[in-house]
Structures are given as C-alpha cells and as structure tokens.
Design a protein around this motif. Structure first.
Motif, PDB file in Angstrom:
ATOM      1  N   CYS A  24     -10.514 -37.544  43.644  1.00 47.78           N
ATOM      2  CA  CYS A  24     -11.836 -38.151  43.836  1.00 47.78           C
ATOM      3  C   CYS A  24     -12.762 -37.118  44.463  1.00 47.78           C
ATOM      4  N   SER A  25     -13.916 -36.896  43.876  1.00 49.08           N
ATOM      5  CA  SER A  25     -14.841 -35.884  44.371  1.00 49.08           C
ATOM      6  C   SER A  25     -15.555 -36.314  45.646  1.00 49.08           C
ATOM      7  N   ARG A  26     -15.428 -37.593  46.027  1.00 45.56           N
ATOM      8  CA  ARG A  26     -16.052 -38.056  47.270  1.00 45.56           C
ATOM      9  C   ARG A  26     -15.088 -38.025  48.441  1.00 45.56           C
ATOM     10  N   CYS A  27     -13.897 -38.637  48.264  1.00 48.00           N
ATOM     11  CA  CYS A  27     -12.976 -38.772  49.405  1.00 48.00           C
ATOM     12  C   CYS A  27     -11.765 -37.852  49.323  1.00 48.00           C
ATOM     13  N   GLY A  28     -11.516 -37.243  48.158  1.00 51.05           N
ATOM     14  CA  GLY A  28     -10.413 -36.304  48.020  1.00 51.05           C
ATOM     15  C   GLY A  28      -9.074 -36.928  47.715  1.00 51.05           C
ATOM     16  N   MET A  29      -9.017 -38.252  47.598  1.00 53.88           N
ATOM     17  CA  MET A  29      -7.757 -38.910  47.273  1.00 53.88           C
ATOM     18  C   MET A  29      -7.436 -38.735  45.789  1.00 53.88           C
ATOM     19  N   ILE A  30      -6.144 -38.734  45.464  1.00 52.38           N
ATOM     20  CA  ILE A  30      -5.704 -38.618  44.078  1.00 52.38           C
ATOM     21  C   ILE A  30      -5.765 -39.994  43.414  1.00 52.38           C
ATOM     22  N   VAL A  31      -6.468 -40.049  42.287  1.00 52.23           N
ATOM     23  CA  VAL A  31      -6.590 -41.285  41.509  1.00 52.23           C
ATOM     24  C   VAL A  31      -6.034 -40.974  40.119  1.00 52.23           C
ATOM     25  N   ALA A  32      -4.802 -41.431  39.859  1.00 51.68           N
ATOM     26  CA  ALA A  32      -4.138 -41.102  38.596  1.00 51.68           C
ATOM     27  C   ALA A  32      -4.897 -41.696  37.415  1.00 51.68           C
ATOM     28  N   LYS A  33      -5.005 -40.896  36.341  1.00 50.11           N
ATOM     29  CA  LYS A  33      -5.707 -41.335  35.137  1.00 50.11           C
ATOM     30  C   LYS A  33      -4.931 -40.886  33.911  1.00 50.11           C
ATOM     31  N   LYS A  34      -5.008 -41.690  32.853  1.00 49.90           N
ATOM     32  CA  LYS A  34      -4.532 -41.271  31.544  1.00 49.90           C
ATOM     33  C   LYS A  34      -5.668 -40.567  30.824  1.00 49.90           C
ATOM     34  N   CYS A  35      -5.335 -39.844  29.763  1.00 47.47           N
ATOM     35  CA  CYS A  35      -6.373 -39.133  29.006  1.00 47.47           C
ATOM     36  C   CYS A  35      -7.408 -40.093  28.433  1.00 47.47           C
ATOM     37  N   SER A  36      -6.996 -41.324  28.163  1.00 48.16           N
ATOM     38  CA  SER A  36      -7.915 -42.308  27.584  1.00 48.16           C
ATOM     39  C   SER A  36      -8.860 -42.912  28.620  1.00 48.16           C
ATOM     40  N   ASP A  37      -8.591 -42.702  29.910  1.00 47.12           N
ATOM     41  CA  ASP A  37      -9.467 -43.237  30.962  1.00 47.12           C
ATOM     42  C   ASP A  37     -10.678 -42.338  31.109  1.00 47.12           C
ATOM     43  N   ARG A  38     -11.850 -42.825  30.732  1.00 45.95           N
ATOM     44  CA  ARG A  38     -13.049 -41.993  30.724  1.00 45.95           C
ATOM     45  C   ARG A  38     -13.932 -42.188  31.954  1.00 45.95           C
ATOM     46  N   VAL A  39     -13.557 -43.122  32.831  1.00 44.55           N
ATOM     47  CA  VAL A  39     -14.332 -43.381  34.049  1.00 44.55           C
ATOM     48  C   VAL A  39     -13.437 -43.169  35.261  1.00 44.55           C
ATOM     49  N   HIS A  40     -13.947 -42.443  36.243  1.00 40.39           N
ATOM     50  CA  HIS A  40     -13.254 -42.289  37.520  1.00 40.39           C
ATOM     51  C   HIS A  40     -13.658 -43.460  38.405  1.00 40.39           C
ATOM     52  N   SER A  41     -12.676 -44.257  38.806  1.00 42.21           N
ATOM     53  CA  SER A  41     -12.925 -45.407  39.672  1.00 42.21           C
ATOM     54  C   SER A  41     -11.967 -45.310  40.857  1.00 42.21           C
ATOM     55  N   CYS A  42     -12.497 -44.955  42.016  1.00 41.03           N
ATOM     56  CA  CYS A  42     -11.661 -44.698  43.182  1.00 41.03           C
ATOM     57  C   CYS A  42     -11.444 -45.988  43.980  1.00 41.03           C
ATOM     58  N   PRO A  43     -10.185 -46.416  44.144  1.00 48.16           N
ATOM     59  CA  PRO A  43      -9.911 -47.618  44.928  1.00 48.16           C
ATOM     60  C   PRO A  43     -10.023 -47.384  46.435  1.00 48.16           C
ATOM     61  N   HIS A  44     -10.141 -46.130  46.855  1.00 47.91           N
ATOM     62  CA  HIS A  44     -10.172 -45.798  48.281  1.00 47.91           C
ATOM     63  C   HIS A  44     -11.600 -45.801  48.842  1.00 47.91           C
ATOM     64  N   CYS A  45     -12.531 -45.191  48.105  1.00 43.19           N
ATOM     65  CA  CYS A  45     -13.905 -45.120  48.625  1.00 43.19           C
ATOM     66  C   CYS A  45     -14.908 -45.846  47.746  1.00 43.19           C
ATOM     67  N   GLY A  46     -14.469 -46.326  46.560  1.00 41.05           N
ATOM     68  CA  GLY A  46     -15.357 -47.098  45.700  1.00 41.05           C
ATOM     69  C   GLY A  46     -16.203 -46.279  44.748  1.00 41.05           C
ATOM     70  N   LEU A  47     -16.019 -44.958  44.715  1.00 46.93           N
ATOM     71  CA  LEU A  47     -16.829 -44.122  43.819  1.00 46.93           C
ATOM     72  C   LEU A  47     -16.492 -44.411  42.357  1.00 46.93           C
ATOM     73  N   GLU A  48     -17.512 -44.603  41.549  1.00 46.26           N
ATOM     74  CA  GLU A  48     -17.351 -44.757  40.105  1.00 46.26           C
ATOM     75  C   GLU A  48     -18.334 -43.845  39.394  1.00 46.26           C
ATOM     76  N   LEU A  49     -17.832 -42.993  38.542  1.00 48.17           N
ATOM     77  CA  LEU A  49     -18.682 -42.134  37.723  1.00 48.17           C
ATOM     78  C   LEU A  49     -17.867 -41.577  36.571  1.00 48.17           C
ATOM     79  N   ASP A  50     -18.547 -40.906  35.666  1.00 48.52           N
ATOM     80  CA  ASP A  50     -17.902 -40.321  34.506  1.00 48.52           C
ATOM     81  C   ASP A  50     -16.743 -39.426  34.936  1.00 48.52           C
ATOM     82  N   ARG A  51     -15.617 -39.587  34.257  1.00 50.69           N
ATOM     83  CA  ARG A  51     -14.408 -38.836  34.607  1.00 50.69           C
ATOM     84  C   ARG A  51     -14.659 -37.327  34.617  1.00 50.69           C
ATOM     85  N   ASP A  52     -15.347 -36.818  33.601  1.00 52.88           N
ATOM     86  CA  ASP A  52     -15.551 -35.380  33.473  1.00 52.88           C
ATOM     87  C   ASP A  52     -16.544 -34.852  34.509  1.00 52.88           C
TER      88      ASP A  52
END
Length: 224
Positions: free
Chosen positions: A180-208
């Motif tokens: 996560c680019s905000r809190c630094g926690m690891i958020v596991a994703k598959k290649c098909s997951d196109r959105v980064h959604s962090c359960p720790h700090c709530g950040l949501e944005l484009d995966r890339d």
C-alpha cells in the motif's frame, strides 16, 4: 554545440533482411545539458497500459505486433508455400522482412516520442529494475512482453535524460504492486485485480498507480 566528424567514422551498415542499406555516421559533440528540473515521477510499466505514472496518467499500449500479427501470419504462410530457390520465395521472404521491420520501426518511434515527452517534463524518472528475461519465461505473456519492449523504452529514456536536465533511477521491484503506497502494508492481489483496496488504511486507487507511487518512493529513498 560543436561537432567533429571523421572520415573513417562513416561506414555502411550491413544490409537488412528487407534489402535496405543504411549509412551510419559517428560524431563527437560537447553536450549542453538543460538545468535540472525538480519534478519527479514513478513509472509502472505494464501490459494493459504501456505505463502508468505516479500522478495517475496512463500511456496506452499500442500493441504494434498484435496489430500486424494477422498480416505477418499471412505473409509467412505465403513464404512457407513458395518453392525454395524461386523468385516467388525471394519475394515472399522480402515481404515478411518488411512487415517485421515496420513493426520494429513503429515500436522504436513510439519509444523515442514517449521518452522525449517524459524527460521534457520530469527531472527524476524512476522505473522498476525488471528482469525481463525471467518474465518472458511465462509463455502466455512472452509475446506481449516482447511487444511492449520495456527495456528499449527505459534505455532510450536514460539516453535522453541528461541533455534534458533529467536523470533516471532504477528501483527494486519487490512488492511494488502489493504494498500500500499510503500505509506500507502488504495487500495481496491477483493479476486480475485492477484496484488497490487497502483494508488497513482504506486507500483505494488504481492498482498500477499505487505501484508507480511505490516505485517513485523507493527511487527517491535510494538518493538518500
């Protein structure tokens, strides 16, 4: 800028398979680099988009090989059917070479134009230090990875950077897509997951874009 051209630096390059010949000239010149710019950007290269920048901009993947793949396959079938040693086979071989050359030239031109736009805007450009050869061992992705030619883009950007008042940094790619680019926690994703959604700090944005922000941060940290 002063130029010095030596007679023995001019030479003919070996003819290409397409039948073309090129004259090459080696020159020496005194570089006059532009002042260093303060703007920074991280670049996450990919296949869905050619690249995503840390500011959210995306560069479309032109897919040059995929665009001409049917034309190339047709030309190759004609070549395989032509009898060896005949004028028809020689002509068919030349057509195949022309298609390959056109794809390579379009890819090279895209890399030059895209890199020029980046170095004109940003003073520090951070890429991942990718091992492309290992990535191409994935046979389902090898053709697409070869088509985008990330190494060519990074190399050309680096060569243009100094005169444009920019410089290029290569960052360790480990976990840039998962962190996560905000809190630094690891958020596991598959290649098909196109959105980064962090359960720790709530950040949501484009995966890339999330990855590009991490790439930029790592690059700047390497500068101290």
């Amino acid at each position: 800028m002063s130029l010095k051209l030596h007679d023995d630096d001019a030479r003919l390059e070996i003819g290409r398979a397409s039948g073309k010949w090129y004259a090459c000239f080696s020159v020496e010149y005194e570089p006059n680099p532009a002042p260093q710019k303060e703007t920074t950007v991280g670049v996450d290269v990919g296949l869905t988009s050619f690249a995503t920048l840390s500011n959210g901009e995306k560069i479309e993947n032109p897919r040059f090989f995929r665009t001409d793949e049917k034309i190339l396959a047709k030309a190759q079938r004609r070549l395989s059917k032509a009898e060896k040693g005949t004028p028809e086979r020689k002509k068919a071989r030349l057509i195949v070479a022309h298609v390959h050359e056109r794809i390579a030239n379009r890819r090279l031109n895209f890399a030059h134009q895209t890199s020029r736009q980046r170095v004109n805007r940003f003073g520090t450009i951070v890429f991942e230090d990718l091992n492309i050869r290992n990535m191409q061992k994935n046979h389902s992705l090898a053709k697409s990875i070869a088509d985008v030619a990330w190494n060519q883009f990074v190399t050309i950007t680096t060569s243009k950077a100094e005169d444009a008042g920019s410089h290029v940094i290569l960052a360790n790619p480990r976990n840039t897509s998962q962190m996560c680019s905000r809190c630094g926690m690891i958020v596991a994703k598959k290649c098909s997951d196109r959105v980064h959604s962090c359960p720790h700090c709530g950040l949501e944005l484009d995966r890339d874009q999330n990855a590009a922000i991490n790439i930029l941060r790592l690059g700047l940290q390497s500068l101290g």
